[in-house]
Motif scaffolding. Structure first.
Motif, short mmCIF file in Angstrom:
data_model
loop_
_atom_site.label_atom_id
_atom_site.label_comp_id
_atom_site.label_asym_id
_atom_site.label_seq_id
_atom_site.Cartn_x
_atom_site.Cartn_y
_atom_site.Cartn_z
N MET A 50 25.79 38.40 54.69
CA MET A 50 24.34 38.33 54.70
C MET A 50 23.82 38.42 53.26
N HIS A 51 22.83 37.62 52.95
CA HIS A 51 22.26 37.64 51.60
C HIS A 51 21.10 38.61 51.53
N SER A 52 20.89 39.16 50.32
CA SER A 52 19.78 40.08 50.15
C SER A 52 18.47 39.30 50.19
N GLN A 53 17.41 40.01 50.61
CA GLN A 53 16.09 39.38 50.63
C GLN A 53 15.57 39.28 49.20
N LYS A 54 14.76 38.29 48.97
CA LYS A 54 14.14 38.14 47.64
C LYS A 54 12.63 38.21 47.79
N VAL A 55 12.01 38.88 46.87
CA VAL A 55 10.56 38.97 46.90
C VAL A 55 10.04 38.86 45.47
N ASP A 56 8.96 38.11 45.29
CA ASP A 56 8.39 37.94 43.95
C ASP A 56 7.63 39.19 43.53
N ILE A 57 7.86 39.63 42.32
CA ILE A 57 7.09 40.73 41.74
C ILE A 57 6.49 40.23 40.44
N ARG A 58 5.17 40.28 40.34
CA ARG A 58 4.51 39.84 39.11
C ARG A 58 4.61 40.96 38.08
N VAL A 59 5.02 40.59 36.89
CA VAL A 59 5.29 41.58 35.84
C VAL A 59 4.42 41.28 34.63
N LYS A 60 3.62 42.26 34.23
CA LYS A 60 2.80 42.11 33.02
C LYS A 60 3.44 42.90 31.90
N ARG A 61 3.69 42.20 30.81
CA ARG A 61 4.25 42.86 29.62
C ARG A 61 3.10 43.45 28.80
N LEU A 62 3.14 44.72 28.57
CA LEU A 62 2.11 45.36 27.77
C LEU A 62 2.44 45.20 26.28
N ASP A 63 1.47 45.46 25.43
CA ASP A 63 1.67 45.21 23.99
C ASP A 63 2.93 45.91 23.47
N HIS A 64 3.11 47.17 23.86
CA HIS A 64 4.26 47.91 23.34
C HIS A 64 5.56 47.56 24.07
N GLY A 65 5.46 46.62 25.02
CA GLY A 65 6.68 46.12 25.67
C GLY A 65 7.22 44.87 25.00
N ALA A 66 6.55 44.44 23.92
CA ALA A 66 7.00 43.23 23.21
C ALA A 66 8.45 43.37 22.78
N GLY A 67 9.23 42.37 23.09
CA GLY A 67 10.63 42.36 22.65
C GLY A 67 11.59 43.02 23.62
N LEU A 68 11.07 43.75 24.60
CA LEU A 68 11.98 44.40 25.55
C LEU A 68 12.47 43.39 26.59
N PRO A 69 13.70 43.52 27.05
CA PRO A 69 14.17 42.61 28.08
C PRO A 69 13.46 42.88 29.41
N MET A 70 13.18 41.81 30.14
CA MET A 70 12.65 41.96 31.50
C MET A 70 13.67 42.71 32.33
#
Ligand SMILES: O=c1ccn([C@H]2C[C@H](O)[C@@H](COP(=O)(O)OP(=O)(O)OP(=O)(O)O)O2)c(=O)[nH]1
Length: 149
Positions: free
Chosen positions: A1-21
């Motif tokens: 059985m495959h895992s379910q997938k669900v979209d999550i919208r991700v907002k990168r904040l200014d201090h998140g610049a350069g961090l991996p998703m």
């Protein structure tokens, strides 16, 4: 059985610049590692809400759980104090990781260090119905070790 997938919208904040998703490291991973967006030294016995640099919009019917990484827990006593932390679907603020240092030594965290993992989970909301009496069960009101050690 495959895992379910669900979209999550991700907002990168200014201090998140350069961090991996946040991302799954392997195809069967349950959690995505999430990184620190701030430098700090977590003193032994102390706690801190560590910035991650991201905010989420999780679909209705789901939550995101913030959980410790076992390696940090085992090797350094670093855990999420409120594990699993709950990110509600309607929360739009920055995701923070409430780290606690249960180890004996101060722990240095640098921006980009993987401090926790996040797990997407379905939510079942209960409908609370007040009643005068509850049905009888074998356990009854016994709990907290009533069956022995
Ligand atoms: O580890 C965590 C736990 C919570 N939160 C954010 C997202 C969550 O949706 C919100 C509220 O969390 P919770 O309901 O656990 O906190 P509370 O103490 O009950 O606060 P509130 O009164 O804001 O609900 O705080 C985090 O960023 N990290």
């Amino acid at each position: 059985m495959h895992s379910q997938k669900v979209d999550i919208r991700v907002k990168r904040l200014d201090h998140g610049a350069g961090l991996p998703m946040p991302a799954y490291a392997t195809s069967g991973a349950a959690g995505m590692d999430i990184c620190a967006a701030e430098d700090l030294t977590l003193r032994a016995g102390k706690r801190h809400a560590v910035a991650t640099g991201f905010a989420f919009a999780i679909p209705d019917g789901y939550e995101v759980q913030v959980r410790p990484r076992s390696g940090l827990a085992l090797k350094h006593g670093i855990t999420c104090l409120n594990t699993p932390g709950t990110i509600d679907s309607d929360y739009r603020g920055e995701v923070k990781v409430i780290l606690a240092n249960l180890g004996d030594e101060d722990f240095v965290i640098n921006i980009g260090d993987r401090i926790a993992q996040i797990v997407v989970a379905p939510v079942t909301q209960g409908i609370m119905i007040e009643v005068d009496a509850l049905d009888d069960t074998e356990r009854g009101t016994g709990g907290f070790g009533s069956t022995g050690i």
